[in-house]
Design an enzyme around this catalytic site. Structure first.
Site, PDB file in Angstrom:
ATOM      1  N   TYR A   1     -51.628  92.578 -34.279  1.00 19.60           N
ATOM      2  CA  TYR A   1     -50.968  91.606 -35.152  1.00 19.60           C
ATOM      3  C   TYR A   1     -49.767  90.943 -34.479  1.00 19.60           C
ATOM      4  O   TYR A   1     -49.051  90.189 -35.111  1.00 19.60           O
ATOM      5  CB  TYR A   1     -50.479  92.287 -36.434  1.00 19.60           C
ATOM      6  CG  TYR A   1     -51.558  92.523 -37.458  1.00 19.60           C
ATOM      7  CD1 TYR A   1     -52.547  93.481 -37.241  1.00 19.60           C
ATOM      8  CD2 TYR A   1     -51.583  91.822 -38.656  1.00 19.60           C
ATOM      9  CE1 TYR A   1     -53.521  93.720 -38.187  1.00 19.60           C
ATOM     10  CE2 TYR A   1     -52.560  92.061 -39.608  1.00 19.60           C
ATOM     11  CZ  TYR A   1     -53.517  93.005 -39.370  1.00 19.60           C
ATOM     12  OH  TYR A   1     -54.494  93.245 -40.315  1.00 19.60           O
TER      13      TYR A   1
ATOM     14  N   ASP B   1     -63.088 106.224 -36.178  1.00 21.84           N
ATOM     15  CA  ASP B   1     -64.429 106.273 -36.778  1.00 21.84           C
ATOM     16  C   ASP B   1     -64.643 107.594 -37.522  1.00 21.84           C
ATOM     17  O   ASP B   1     -65.083 107.624 -38.672  1.00 21.84           O
ATOM     18  CB  ASP B   1     -65.512 106.016 -35.715  1.00 21.84           C
ATOM     19  CG  ASP B   1     -65.293 106.789 -34.411  1.00 21.84           C
ATOM     20  OD1 ASP B   1     -64.253 107.472 -34.285  1.00 21.84           O
ATOM     21  OD2 ASP B   1     -66.162 106.696 -33.525  1.00 21.84           O
TER      22      ASP B   1
ATOM     23  N   ASP C   1     -57.157 100.097 -47.171  1.00 22.07           N
ATOM     24  CA  ASP C   1     -58.163  99.650 -48.141  1.00 22.07           C
ATOM     25  C   ASP C   1     -59.182 100.746 -48.444  1.00 22.07           C
ATOM     26  O   ASP C   1     -59.618 100.904 -49.587  1.00 22.07           O
ATOM     27  CB  ASP C   1     -58.904  98.401 -47.626  1.00 22.07           C
ATOM     28  CG  ASP C   1     -58.147  97.107 -47.943  1.00 22.07           C
ATOM     29  OD1 ASP C   1     -56.903  97.133 -47.948  1.00 22.07           O
ATOM     30  OD2 ASP C   1     -58.805  96.072 -48.188  1.00 22.07           O
TER      31      ASP C   1
ATOM     32  N   LYS D   1     -57.819 105.429 -31.243  1.00 21.55           N
ATOM     33  CA  LYS D   1     -59.135 105.325 -30.592  1.00 21.55           C
ATOM     34  C   LYS D   1     -58.901 105.430 -29.089  1.00 21.55           C
ATOM     35  O   LYS D   1     -59.318 104.571 -28.315  1.00 21.55           O
ATOM     36  CB  LYS D   1     -59.776 103.987 -31.006  1.00 21.55           C
ATOM     37  CG  LYS D   1     -61.219 103.790 -30.580  1.00 21.55           C
ATOM     38  CD  LYS D   1     -62.209 104.677 -31.316  1.00 21.55           C
ATOM     39  CE  LYS D   1     -63.583 104.577 -30.682  1.00 21.55           C
ATOM     40  NZ  LYS D   1     -64.541 105.546 -31.233  1.00 21.55           N
TER      41      LYS D   1
ATOM     42  N   ASP E   1     -54.387  98.961 -41.535  1.00 27.38           N
ATOM     43  CA  ASP E   1     -54.855  97.970 -42.508  1.00 27.38           C
ATOM     44  C   ASP E   1     -56.168  98.440 -43.120  1.00 27.38           C
ATOM     45  O   ASP E   1     -56.351  98.458 -44.346  1.00 27.38           O
ATOM     46  CB  ASP E   1     -55.034  96.626 -41.790  1.00 27.38           C
ATOM     47  CG  ASP E   1     -55.591  95.547 -42.695  1.00 27.38           C
ATOM     48  OD1 ASP E   1     -55.100  95.422 -43.830  1.00 27.38           O
ATOM     49  OD2 ASP E   1     -56.524  94.830 -42.271  1.00 27.38           O
TER      50      ASP E   1
END
Ligand code: IPM
Ligand code: MG
Length: 350
Positions: A134, A218, A246, A185, A242
């Protein structure tokens, strides 16, 4: 006296913020001293002026004790340039480097999970809020041609990761289950991921009371669905945070119930918002769920030092839901303002 800047935004933003302002009115009637100014930054101002907010707005907003934001998004601006200008502009401009997204199941029936363990859903997603993918680093080469190339660079600084993780560990240390899960990751992202993981190991060694563990993004997503009760504090970079926010919101009944805080623990600045978007499909119909905005208000008043009021709001929301007051997204029939009234009628505050 706390001064609040209110930015209702687009779509259902103004509808849910109207309920939050009624709640602040109620608190004011109980002797709390708040004042607020409303800033109309939105798709309208962007389409009219070419900017969603004037250049001097950042300095002006920095003078408030807190910012309460509704939602951004408008079909006339498909790339969300105006939303990025305001939301990302304020997060970065005010250096609100911690984004906190609590995930709590307020009513057991609200989770889409059919297996047990739902009652244990109580964790916090902490998202680094100023860097990563971002950071707006990148560009196009040969744009619009067949050779076009896009670069989107993740900017991850030792300073930024470390201050964020220190906050995350301190928060984990203060929770009933002192556990922190770093989600990254680093098996694939050998530069940014590696820096995150090494910084994590180092900060972890300074917080011996916190059980520190690691998951790849993951695997973390799978585990969140299969065993959400496992988690207490999840710390992640901007993009993974982010997504996890959600996912967490969905586990706890949907975006209609998910608040968030953007804070800078050093300066004390904070911006509070529901994590949902502007929902243009239902905007203007008065049926949006105001709970996320009311709970964002609770996070705001707690940040402003009024824990009692914050707890009263959360309790009133829980009680309303338990007594069957639900908007359509949650399987009920109430309108936005009926839901707001249901919560306010149950506010038990001296
Ligand atoms: C959020 C939103 C924003 C983000 C968008 C609107 C840029 O999804 O607050 O989570 O990605 O941060
Ligand atoms: Mg998001």
């Amino acid at each position: 006296m706390s001064r609040i800047a209110v930015i209702p935004g687009d779509g259902i933003g103004p509808e849910v913020i109207a309920e939050a302002l009624r709640l602040l009115e109620l608190l004011r009637g109980k002797g709390r001293s708040f004042s607020w100014d409303v800033f109309p930054f939105s798709a309208e101002t962007f389409l009219r002026d070419g900017r969603a907010m004037p250049l001097e707005a950042l300095g002006q907003l920095a003078g408030y004790d807190a910012i309460l934001l509704g939602a951004f998004g408008d079909p006339r601006i498909p790339d969300m340039a105006h939303g990025r200008e305001v939301v990302l502009g304020l997060r970065q401009g005010l250096d609100l480097y911690v984004n906190m997204r609590p995930v709590r199941l307020l009513l057991p029936e609200l989770t889409p999970l059919k297996r047990g363990g739902a009652s244990e859903i109580d964790f916090v997603v902490l998202r680094e809020n100023t860097e990563g993918l971002y950071a707006h680093a990148g560009g196009f080469l040969h744009r619009g041609t067949r050779n076009e190339t896009a670069l989107q660079t993740s900017v991850d600084t030792r300073f930024g990761i470390e201050r964020f993780l220190r906050y995350a560990f301190a928060l984990a240390a203060a929770r009933p289950i002192a556990k922190l899960t770093l989600v990254d990751k680093h098996n694939a992202l050998r530069f940014s991921g590696d820096l995150w993981y090494r910084t994590f190991l180092e900060v972890a060694s300074a917080f011996s009371s916190v059980s520190a563990e690691h998951r790849f993004i993951d695997a973390a997503c799978a585990e969140l669905v299969l065993n959400p009760g496992h988690f207490s504090v999840i710390a992640a970079d901007n993009l993974f945070g982010d997504i996890l926010g959600d996912l967490g919101a969905a586990l706890a009944g949907g975006l209609g119930f998910a608040p968030s805080a953007n804070i800078n623990p050093e300066t004390g600045k904070g911006m509070f918002e529901p994590i949902h978007g502007s929902a243009p499909d239902i905007a203007g119909r008065g049926i949006a769920n105001p709970c996320a905005a009311l709970l964002a208000c609770a996070m705001m008043v707690e940040h402003l030092g009024d824990k009692e009021a914050a707890m009263a709001i959360e309790k009133a929301v829980r009680k309303s839901l338990a007594e069957g007051a639900l908007t359509r997204d949650a399987g009920g029939t109430l309108s936005t303002s009926e839901m707001g009234k249901a919560v306010m009628a149950r506010m038990d505050i001296p």
